[in-house]
Motif scaffolding. Structure first.
Motif, PDB file in Angstrom:
ATOM      1  N   LEU A   1      -5.038   6.333  -1.104  1.00 13.07           N
ATOM      2  CA  LEU A   1      -4.001   4.994  -1.060  1.00 13.07           C
ATOM      3  C   LEU A   1      -4.191   4.266  -2.308  1.00 13.07           C
ATOM      4  O   LEU A   1      -5.508   3.740  -2.754  1.00 13.07           O
ATOM      5  CB  LEU A   1      -4.402   4.329   0.145  1.00 13.07           C
ATOM      6  CG  LEU A   1      -4.443   5.046   1.510  1.00 13.07           C
ATOM      7  CD1 LEU A   1      -5.082   4.125   2.614  1.00 13.07           C
ATOM      8  CD2 LEU A   1      -3.324   5.634   1.813  1.00 13.07           C
ATOM      9  N   GLU A   2      -3.087   3.673  -2.768  1.00 12.26           N
ATOM     10  CA  GLU A   2      -3.040   2.752  -3.915  1.00 12.26           C
ATOM     11  C   GLU A   2      -2.523   1.449  -3.134  1.00 12.26           C
ATOM     12  O   GLU A   2      -1.577   1.272  -2.548  1.00 12.26           O
ATOM     13  CB  GLU A   2      -2.146   2.984  -5.093  1.00 12.26           C
ATOM     14  CG  GLU A   2      -2.222   2.244  -6.189  1.00 12.26           C
ATOM     15  CD  GLU A   2      -1.305   2.355  -7.338  1.00 12.26           C
ATOM     16  OE1 GLU A   2      -1.942   2.547  -8.525  1.00 12.26           O
ATOM     17  OE2 GLU A   2      -0.170   2.719  -7.007  1.00 12.26           O
ATOM     18  N   VAL A   3      -3.501   0.289  -3.479  1.00 11.97           N
ATOM     19  CA  VAL A   3      -3.197  -1.053  -2.903  1.00 11.97           C
ATOM     20  C   VAL A   3      -3.046  -1.998  -4.009  1.00 11.97           C
ATOM     21  O   VAL A   3      -3.820  -1.906  -5.033  1.00 11.97           O
ATOM     22  CB  VAL A   3      -4.465  -1.362  -2.075  1.00 11.97           C
ATOM     23  CG1 VAL A   3      -4.099  -2.836  -1.402  1.00 11.97           C
ATOM     24  CG2 VAL A   3      -4.941  -0.440  -1.106  1.00 11.97           C
ATOM     25  N   ARG A   4      -1.837  -2.629  -4.112  1.00 15.43           N
ATOM     26  CA  ARG A   4      -1.740  -3.730  -5.136  1.00 15.43           C
ATOM     27  C   ARG A   4      -2.142  -5.094  -4.505  1.00 15.43           C
ATOM     28  O   ARG A   4      -2.149  -5.118  -3.660  1.00 15.43           O
ATOM     29  CB  ARG A   4       0.051  -3.549  -5.038  1.00 15.43           C
ATOM     30  CG  ARG A   4       0.533  -2.189  -5.541  1.00 15.43           C
ATOM     31  CD  ARG A   4      -0.100  -1.821  -7.015  1.00 15.43           C
ATOM     32  NE  ARG A   4       0.877  -2.406  -8.158  1.00 15.43           N
ATOM     33  CZ  ARG A   4       0.779  -2.347  -9.254  1.00 15.43           C
ATOM     34  NH1 ARG A   4      -0.272  -1.497  -9.801  1.00 15.43           N
ATOM     35  NH2 ARG A   4       1.378  -3.207 -10.092  1.00 15.43           N
ATOM     36  N   PRO A   5      -1.914  -6.105  -5.494  1.00 19.64           N
ATOM     37  CA  PRO A   5      -2.239  -7.485  -5.511  1.00 19.64           C
ATOM     38  C   PRO A   5      -1.509  -8.089  -4.159  1.00 19.64           C
ATOM     39  O   PRO A   5      -0.198  -7.469  -4.252  1.00 19.64           O
ATOM     40  CB  PRO A   5      -2.510  -8.238  -6.555  1.00 19.64           C
ATOM     41  CG  PRO A   5      -2.738  -6.909  -7.500  1.00 19.64           C
ATOM     42  CD  PRO A   5      -1.871  -5.809  -7.155  1.00 19.64           C
ATOM     43  N   ALA A   6      -1.889  -8.757  -3.438  1.00 22.19           N
ATOM     44  CA  ALA A   6      -0.987  -9.913  -2.479  1.00 22.19           C
ATOM     45  C   ALA A   6       0.319 -10.316  -3.592  1.00 22.19           C
ATOM     46  O   ALA A   6      -0.172 -10.727  -4.701  1.00 22.19           O
ATOM     47  CB  ALA A   6      -1.692 -10.813  -1.775  1.00 22.19           C
TER      48      ALA A   6
ATOM     49  N   THR B   1       0.834  -1.108   0.178  1.00 21.23           N
ATOM     50  CA  THR B   1       0.142   0.006   0.048  1.00 21.23           C
ATOM     51  C   THR B   1       0.773   1.189  -0.040  1.00 21.23           C
ATOM     52  O   THR B   1       1.841   1.369   0.787  1.00 21.23           O
ATOM     53  CB  THR B   1      -1.095   0.079   1.300  1.00 21.23           C
ATOM     54  OG1 THR B   1      -1.797  -1.153   1.033  1.00 21.23           O
ATOM     55  CG2 THR B   1      -1.762   1.225   1.244  1.00 21.23           C
ATOM     56  N   THR B   2       0.507   2.032  -0.812  1.00 17.64           N
ATOM     57  CA  THR B   2       1.399   3.505  -1.164  1.00 17.64           C
ATOM     58  C   THR B   2       0.391   4.546  -1.039  1.00 17.64           C
ATOM     59  O   THR B   2      -0.798   4.639  -1.441  1.00 17.64           O
ATOM     60  CB  THR B   2       2.021   3.316  -2.437  1.00 17.64           C
ATOM     61  OG1 THR B   2       2.724   2.198  -2.513  1.00 17.64           O
ATOM     62  CG2 THR B   2       2.783   4.805  -2.579  1.00 17.64           C
ATOM     63  N   ARG B   3       0.781   5.867  -0.324  1.00 16.79           N
ATOM     64  CA  ARG B   3       0.084   6.749  -0.162  1.00 16.79           C
ATOM     65  C   ARG B   3       0.312   7.430  -1.469  1.00 16.79           C
ATOM     66  O   ARG B   3       1.538   7.924  -1.682  1.00 16.79           O
ATOM     67  CB  ARG B   3       0.391   7.752   0.996  1.00 16.79           C
ATOM     68  CG  ARG B   3      -0.485   9.125   0.957  1.00 16.79           C
ATOM     69  CD  ARG B   3       0.047   9.983   2.155  1.00 16.79           C
ATOM     70  NE  ARG B   3      -0.014   9.475   3.584  1.00 16.79           N
ATOM     71  CZ  ARG B   3       0.629  10.115   4.481  1.00 16.79           C
ATOM     72  NH1 ARG B   3       0.956  11.467   4.401  1.00 16.79           N
ATOM     73  NH2 ARG B   3       0.521   9.546   5.603  1.00 16.79           N
ATOM     74  N   LEU B   4      -0.706   7.737  -2.251  1.00 15.37           N
ATOM     75  CA  LEU B   4      -0.432   8.610  -3.468  1.00 15.37           C
ATOM     76  C   LEU B   4      -0.406  10.188  -3.257  1.00 15.37           C
ATOM     77  O   LEU B   4       0.434  10.743  -4.146  1.00 15.37           O
ATOM     78  CB  LEU B   4      -1.497   8.238  -4.508  1.00 15.37           C
ATOM     79  CG  LEU B   4      -1.467   6.857  -5.090  1.00 15.37           C
ATOM     80  CD1 LEU B   4      -2.825   6.759  -5.954  1.00 15.37           C
ATOM     81  CD2 LEU B   4      -0.406   6.197  -5.765  1.00 15.37           C
TER      82      LEU B   4
END
Length: 207
Positions: A196-201, A184-187
């Protein structure tokens, strides 16, 4: 909240219907949407939703798109206007919200919007992108279960974008998602809202 003991995430709001019109005005879109009592952000465009629509990146890969917790449909309808060939699923536990989003889509001629209750989305559908102003007030346990169930349906290379106010736990939510294996990255941070951008596991943060 639309009455004592009743919330916008109630399945069948008891509040009497009181419709009104909201103008969704973005740099690339200007449309009128019908809202109603008993749903999220009745009578106005939520400021967090507007930040998401103005600043969130478009999907990185092709495929279906999900608006999780659609309310009267501003996110789903904006995405459907920007990605006319994509199927956009608008999902909410609130029956009034699902019906209203469907009506707004029909009024705008957005045949690529599929407004559904959660259990009406076929189990084999996976998503290139998920966008959500998530229902923080359902409680931490319910929110975590909700997010995990839908994030697990992201396609490889896909991502979810969430908008959460810092006073409603955006930073702790980001840490929790990371701890669950979803990078998870704060855009950005704007007017107290975190995008927040959340990528797949099992995938790293976007580079």
């Amino acid at each position: 909240m639309s009455g004592r003991g009743e919330h916008y995430f109630s399945a069948r709001p008891r509040a009497a219907s009181r419709t009104s019109t909201v103008r969704l005005e973005l740099t690339d879109l200007d449309i009128q949407l019908q809202t109603d009592s008993g749903i999220f952000s009745h009578g106005r465009l939520d400021p967090g939703t507007k930040i998401l629509l103005e600043r969130a990146p478009l999907p990185r890969v092709r495929g279906d798109i999900l608006d999780l917790g659609c309310g009267y449909g501003p996110i789903a309808l904006a995405l459907a206007s920007r990605r006319k060939r994509a199927r956009v699923w608008a999902v909410d536990v609130n029956e009034r919200a699902v019906v209203l989003t469907r009506q707004n889509a029909e009024a705008l001629g957005r045949g690529n919007v599929f407004s559904r209750m959660p259990d009406e989305v076929p189990g084999d559908v996976r998503f290139a992108a998920i966008y959500s102003n998530p229902p923080i007030r359902i409680g931490k346990k319910a929110l975590h279960e909700l997010l995990l169930s839908w994030l697990a349906r992201l396609l490889p290379g896909g991502s979810a974008v969430l908008v959460v106010h810092k006073h409603l736990g955006s930073d702790s939510l980001a840490r929790w998602l990371d701890g669950q294996g979803f990078p998870t990255t704060r855009l950005l941070s704007e007017r107290g809202y975190r995008l927040l951008e959340v990528r797949p596991a099992d995938e790293g943060p976007a580079t």
